[in-house]
Design a protein around this motif. Structure first.
Motif, PDB file in Angstrom:
ATOM      1  N   LEU A 158      75.144   4.014 -16.892  1.00 44.02           N
ATOM      2  CA  LEU A 158      73.823   4.622 -16.676  1.00 44.02           C
ATOM      3  C   LEU A 158      72.741   3.933 -17.500  1.00 44.02           C
ATOM      4  N   ARG A 159      73.163   3.124 -18.463  1.00 43.18           N
ATOM      5  CA  ARG A 159      72.174   2.494 -19.344  1.00 43.18           C
ATOM      6  C   ARG A 159      71.196   1.604 -18.586  1.00 43.18           C
ATOM      7  N   GLU A 160      71.711   0.816 -17.642  1.00 42.15           N
ATOM      8  CA  GLU A 160      70.835  -0.141 -16.956  1.00 42.15           C
ATOM      9  C   GLU A 160      69.743   0.543 -16.125  1.00 42.15           C
ATOM     10  N   PRO A 161      70.101   1.497 -15.236  1.00 38.03           N
ATOM     11  CA  PRO A 161      69.020   2.178 -14.496  1.00 38.03           C
ATOM     12  C   PRO A 161      68.062   2.942 -15.402  1.00 38.03           C
ATOM     13  N   LEU A 162      68.564   3.532 -16.483  1.00 39.18           N
ATOM     14  CA  LEU A 162      67.670   4.245 -17.399  1.00 39.18           C
ATOM     15  C   LEU A 162      66.729   3.279 -18.102  1.00 39.18           C
ATOM     16  N   ARG A 163      67.270   2.127 -18.452  1.00 44.50           N
ATOM     17  CA  ARG A 163      66.467   1.115 -19.135  1.00 44.50           C
ATOM     18  C   ARG A 163      65.355   0.595 -18.220  1.00 44.50           C
ATOM     19  N   ALA A 164      65.683   0.437 -16.932  1.00 41.31           N
ATOM     20  CA  ALA A 164      64.682  -0.019 -15.964  1.00 41.31           C
ATOM     21  C   ALA A 164      63.533   0.987 -15.887  1.00 41.31           C
ATOM     22  N   LEU A 165      63.897   2.271 -15.915  1.00 42.28           N
ATOM     23  CA  LEU A 165      62.891   3.326 -15.857  1.00 42.28           C
ATOM     24  C   LEU A 165      62.049   3.333 -17.139  1.00 42.28           C
ATOM     25  N   GLU A 166      62.712   3.100 -18.256  1.00 41.30           N
ATOM     26  CA  GLU A 166      62.004   3.066 -19.540  1.00 41.30           C
ATOM     27  C   GLU A 166      61.010   1.906 -19.561  1.00 41.30           C
ATOM     28  N   LEU A 167      61.452   0.743 -19.100  1.00 44.67           N
ATOM     29  CA  LEU A 167      60.563  -0.418 -19.063  1.00 44.67           C
ATOM     30  C   LEU A 167      59.369  -0.154 -18.153  1.00 44.67           C
ATOM     31  N   TRP A 168      59.628   0.488 -17.018  1.00 42.59           N
ATOM     32  CA  TRP A 168      58.530   0.838 -16.103  1.00 42.59           C
ATOM     33  C   TRP A 168      57.523   1.726 -16.838  1.00 42.59           C
ATOM     34  N   SER A 169      58.047   2.735 -17.564  1.00 39.19           N
ATOM     35  CA  SER A 169      57.172   3.677 -18.277  1.00 39.19           C
ATOM     36  C   SER A 169      56.301   2.951 -19.296  1.00 39.19           C
ATOM     37  N   ILE A 170      56.946   2.067 -20.061  1.00 37.95           N
ATOM     38  CA  ILE A 170      56.206   1.329 -21.085  1.00 37.95           C
ATOM     39  C   ILE A 170      55.105   0.493 -20.433  1.00 37.95           C
ATOM     40  N   GLU A 171      55.480  -0.164 -19.335  1.00 37.54           N
ATOM     41  CA  GLU A 171      54.546  -1.050 -18.636  1.00 37.54           C
ATOM     42  C   GLU A 171      53.358  -0.282 -18.057  1.00 37.54           C
ATOM     43  N   HIS A 172      53.587   0.969 -17.614  1.00 34.57           N
ATOM     44  CA  HIS A 172      52.542   1.709 -16.889  1.00 34.57           C
ATOM     45  C   HIS A 172      51.869   2.806 -17.710  1.00 34.57           C
ATOM     46  N   LEU A 173      52.280   2.941 -18.976  1.00 30.40           N
ATOM     47  CA  LEU A 173      51.765   4.054 -19.779  1.00 30.40           C
ATOM     48  C   LEU A 173      50.236   4.053 -19.864  1.00 30.40           C
ATOM     49  N   ASP A 174      49.648   2.892 -20.124  1.00 31.47           N
ATOM     50  CA  ASP A 174      48.186   2.814 -20.262  1.00 31.47           C
ATOM     51  C   ASP A 174      47.485   3.234 -18.969  1.00 31.47           C
ATOM     52  N   ASP A 175      47.976   2.727 -17.842  1.00 28.33           N
ATOM     53  CA  ASP A 175      47.374   3.071 -16.550  1.00 28.33           C
ATOM     54  C   ASP A 175      47.472   4.567 -16.279  1.00 28.33           C
ATOM     55  N   ILE A 176      48.627   5.142 -16.620  1.00 32.12           N
ATOM     56  CA  ILE A 176      48.834   6.568 -16.358  1.00 32.12           C
ATOM     57  C   ILE A 176      47.899   7.406 -17.229  1.00 32.12           C
ATOM     58  N   GLU A 177      47.766   7.012 -18.490  1.00 28.32           N
ATOM     59  CA  GLU A 177      46.865   7.759 -19.380  1.00 28.32           C
ATOM     60  C   GLU A 177      45.419   7.634 -18.920  1.00 28.32           C
ATOM     61  N   ALA A 178      45.045   6.439 -18.460  1.00 26.40           N
ATOM     62  CA  ALA A 178      43.682   6.238 -17.953  1.00 26.40           C
ATOM     63  C   ALA A 178      43.458   7.108 -16.719  1.00 26.40           C
ATOM     64  N   SER A 179      44.457   7.139 -15.848  1.00 30.04           N
ATOM     65  CA  SER A 179      44.352   7.934 -14.630  1.00 30.04           C
ATOM     66  C   SER A 179      44.239   9.425 -14.959  1.00 30.04           C
ATOM     67  N   ASN A 180      45.024   9.868 -15.937  1.00 34.31           N
ATOM     68  CA  ASN A 180      44.958  11.270 -16.369  1.00 34.31           C
ATOM     69  C   ASN A 180      43.564  11.618 -16.877  1.00 34.31           C
ATOM     70  N   GLY A 181      43.020  10.741 -17.720  1.00 36.69           N
ATOM     71  CA  GLY A 181      41.709  10.984 -18.282  1.00 36.69           C
ATOM     72  C   GLY A 181      40.651  11.074 -17.190  1.00 36.69           C
ATOM     73  N   ASN A 182      40.772  10.176 -16.230  1.00 36.62           N
ATOM     74  CA  ASN A 182      39.841  10.131 -15.111  1.00 36.62           C
ATOM     75  C   ASN A 182      39.939  11.396 -14.251  1.00 36.62           C
ATOM     76  N   TYR A 183      41.158  11.810 -13.992  1.00 29.98           N
ATOM     77  CA  TYR A 183      41.424  12.991 -13.152  1.00 29.98           C
ATOM     78  C   TYR A 183      40.881  14.250 -13.820  1.00 29.98           C
ATOM     79  N   ASP A 184      41.089  14.339 -15.147  1.00 31.38           N
ATOM     80  CA  ASP A 184      40.684  15.555 -15.867  1.00 31.38           C
ATOM     81  C   ASP A 184      39.161  15.652 -16.019  1.00 31.38           C
ATOM     82  N   LYS A 185      38.483  14.504 -15.900  1.00 31.19           N
ATOM     83  CA  LYS A 185      37.029  14.491 -16.033  1.00 31.19           C
ATOM     84  C   LYS A 185      36.357  15.123 -14.816  1.00 31.19           C
ATOM     85  N   VAL A 186      37.031  14.984 -13.650  1.00 31.69           N
ATOM     86  CA  VAL A 186      36.413  15.441 -12.383  1.00 31.69           C
ATOM     87  C   VAL A 186      36.407  16.975 -12.297  1.00 31.69           C
TER      88      VAL A 186
END
Lengths: 90, 90
Positions: free
Chosen positions: A62-90
């Motif tokens: 299970l380590r490999e699929p979990l690691r892939a998901l973790e890497l995705w999260s790290i890679e997209h964290l900034d975009d997700i936080e920006a999107s959250n901030g944008n969404y909450d402003k509306v």
């Protein structure tokens, strides 16, 4: 799962590798993983008793699929936080 | 996410692809994914109003790691259930 990696660890070692988790939550998590056959728990009858946790063969797969998901999260964290901030402003 | 795939779907279509989910839970889930920038929600001002959901470019990149995890689950379901049964017997 990531905290165990390919190592065998004692409870306190595992906890040190999972930022901010409570003792109760870690106990429950390890028990659930043991029940699923993903983590082994070995009790050494010493004084004081030593208990060690490790990933089983199934847990290791299970380590490999979990690691892939973790890497995705790290890679997209900034975009997700920006999107959250944008969404909450509306 | 898997229910949306590469398609654009209306709410009822998405719901049909997620077994047993309540309307409330699906609404919350889609809203959370929209907030994270992973799902887009397009409202067509028709009568009645038509609302369509689709994965964004970021959402599409999450499909592969999620699919790997899903495949792992399918592959290991029997072993996990057997392990649960064994654990609960003790």
């Amino acid at each position: 799962m990531g905290a165990l990696g390919t190592e065998t660890r004692r409870f306190s070692d595992v906890r040190r590798h999972v930022e901010g988790i409570s003792q109760k939550m870690l106990t429950q998590t390890l028990r659930a993983l043991e029940r699923d056959g993903l983590v082994s728990r070995t009790v050494y009858p010493e004084v004081p008793v030593r208990v060690e946790y490790a990933l089983t063969a199934a847990g290791l797969t299970l380590r490999e699929p979990l690691r892939a998901l973790e890497l995705w999260s790290i890679e997209h964290l900034d975009d997700i936080e920006a999107s959250n901030g944008n969404y909450d402003k509306v």
